[in-house]
Design an enzyme around this catalytic site. Sequence first.
Site, PDB file in Angstrom:
ATOM      1  N   LYS A  54       0.846  -1.203   0.000  1.00  0.00           N
ATOM      2  CA  LYS A  54       0.000   0.000   0.000  1.00  0.00           C
ATOM      3  C   LYS A  54       0.883   1.257   0.000  1.00  0.00           C
ATOM      4  O   LYS A  54       0.598   2.229  -0.700  1.00  0.00           O
ATOM      5  CB  LYS A  54      -0.949  -0.031   1.208  1.00  0.00           C
ATOM      6  N   GLN A  98      -4.354  -1.646   9.681  1.00  0.00           N
ATOM      7  CA  GLN A  98      -4.352  -2.966   9.049  1.00  0.00           C
ATOM      8  C   GLN A  98      -4.994  -3.992   9.989  1.00  0.00           C
ATOM      9  O   GLN A  98      -4.689  -4.049  11.181  1.00  0.00           O
ATOM     10  CB  GLN A  98      -2.914  -3.377   8.690  1.00  0.00           C
ATOM     11  N   ASP A 121     -10.648   3.162   4.578  1.00  0.00           N
ATOM     12  CA  ASP A 121     -10.940   1.722   4.528  1.00  0.00           C
ATOM     13  C   ASP A 121     -12.444   1.446   4.646  1.00  0.00           C
ATOM     14  O   ASP A 121     -12.882   0.317   4.442  1.00  0.00           O
ATOM     15  CB  ASP A 121     -10.226   1.028   5.685  1.00  0.00           C
TER      16      ASP A 121
HETATM   17  N1  GUN Z   1      -6.909  -6.960   6.100  1.00  0.00           N
HETATM   18  C1  GUN Z   1      -7.279  -7.649   4.992  1.00  0.00           C
HETATM   19  N2  GUN Z   1      -7.833  -6.806   4.086  1.00  0.00           N
HETATM   20  C2  GUN Z   1      -7.805  -5.582   4.622  1.00  0.00           C
HETATM   21  C3  GUN Z   1      -8.217  -4.310   4.164  1.00  0.00           C
HETATM   22  O1  GUN Z   1      -8.751  -4.129   3.066  1.00  0.00           O
HETATM   23  N3  GUN Z   1      -8.012  -3.281   5.020  1.00  0.00           N
HETATM   24  C4  GUN Z   1      -7.442  -3.452   6.239  1.00  0.00           C
HETATM   25  N4  GUN Z   1      -7.293  -2.383   7.009  1.00  0.00           N
HETATM   26  N5  GUN Z   1      -7.052  -4.614   6.701  1.00  0.00           N
HETATM   27  C5  GUN Z   1      -7.226  -5.670   5.890  1.00  0.00           C
END
Ligand code: GUN
Length: 292
Positions: A54, A98, A121
Site C-alpha cells: 500500500k 491494518q 478503509d
Molecule cells: N486486512 C485484509 N484486508 C484488509 C483491508 O482491506 N483493510 C485493512 N485495514 N485490513 C485488511
Amino acid sequence: MGAQIIDGKALALEVRQKAAADVAAMVAAGKNKPGLATVLVGENPASKVYVSSKQKACAEAGMDSFGFHLPADASQEEVEKLVKELNADPRVNGILVQLPLPDHLDEERVLGSIDLEKDVDGFHPINIGRLAQKGRDPLFVPCTPAGCIEMLDRLNVKLEGTNAVVLGRSNIVGMPVALLLVRRNATVTICHSRTKDLPGVVRQADVLIAAVGRANMVRGDWVKPGAVVIDVGINRIEDPTHPKGSRLVGDVMFDEVKEVAGAITPVPGGVGPMTIAMLMQNTVRAAKIQNP
Ligand code: GUN
C-alpha cells in the site's frame, strides 16, 4: 469454451493511473499531496506485506505515506492515541489500520476512533451502518468489496436482477460486498459454514464472489455455465514442484472452474491489485473532501 480470464492487474492499473492523474492535478493547483497513514500492530507477516504494498502504491501515485508500526503488545490506549494524532495531522488524509489486530485489542473501538472523513478503509461503524441502510451513503466503501464491484462494472457485467452468491460473511469482504450487490439490485445469497447444500446454492449464481479463505473449495461442477466468478481468496498451499515449496491459490479451483465459467479472476493477479487501487482512489477522494 474457456472462461475470460479477468486481468485484475490491468484493471487496477487504470484505476491507479486515474488516481495519479488526480494527484498531479491537485499538486498543479497548489494543493498538498494526498497522504495516507498506515498503522500496523504486531508482526503478522501477511499484514506486513500488504502494508508495504500500500505504501509503494502511494509513492507510485505521487502521494505521501506515513507508516506506523506498534508492537504486538501495544495497549488499546496507545493505538487510539496514535489514531487521534493522525486525525489531527493535516498531512494525513486517510488512515488505514491494518486488520486483523491482535486479539487483546477492541477492533470496533479502534476503527470507531478514526475520523469519518479519513476512514479510507470504510470500516468505521458509521460508514458500514450507512452501507447497510437504504437511502444513506457511506463516505467510503471498503476497498476489496469496492474493487470487486469496480471490476464487474469495468467488464460491463450487469448486476441488476441477477442471482449473486457470496461465499463468506466476514466484516472485511463477505458482508460489505453482499451489501454492495443488494444496493445494485442483485438478489443476494450469503453462504457460510452452516449453509446446507452449498454446491447446489452456488450453482444458482450468475455472479459468484468467493471470500471464505479455503483453498480451492469451489469446484467446477458447483458453477453455473457462463457465471462470472470473482475469487477473493488468497491461500498459501504446499507445492513441492514450486521453487518456494508453496504457492498462492484462491478459494476457487481455477483449472476446473475456468472451463465452466463465463469469466473468472485468477489468484494472484485478480482482486488483490484492485484492493490497493481502490485504496488509492479513496485516499484521493479523502484529500478532495478535506481540501475542496
Ligand atoms: N486486512 C485484509 N484486508 C484488509 C483491508 O482491506 N483493510 C485493512 N485495514 N485490513 C485488511
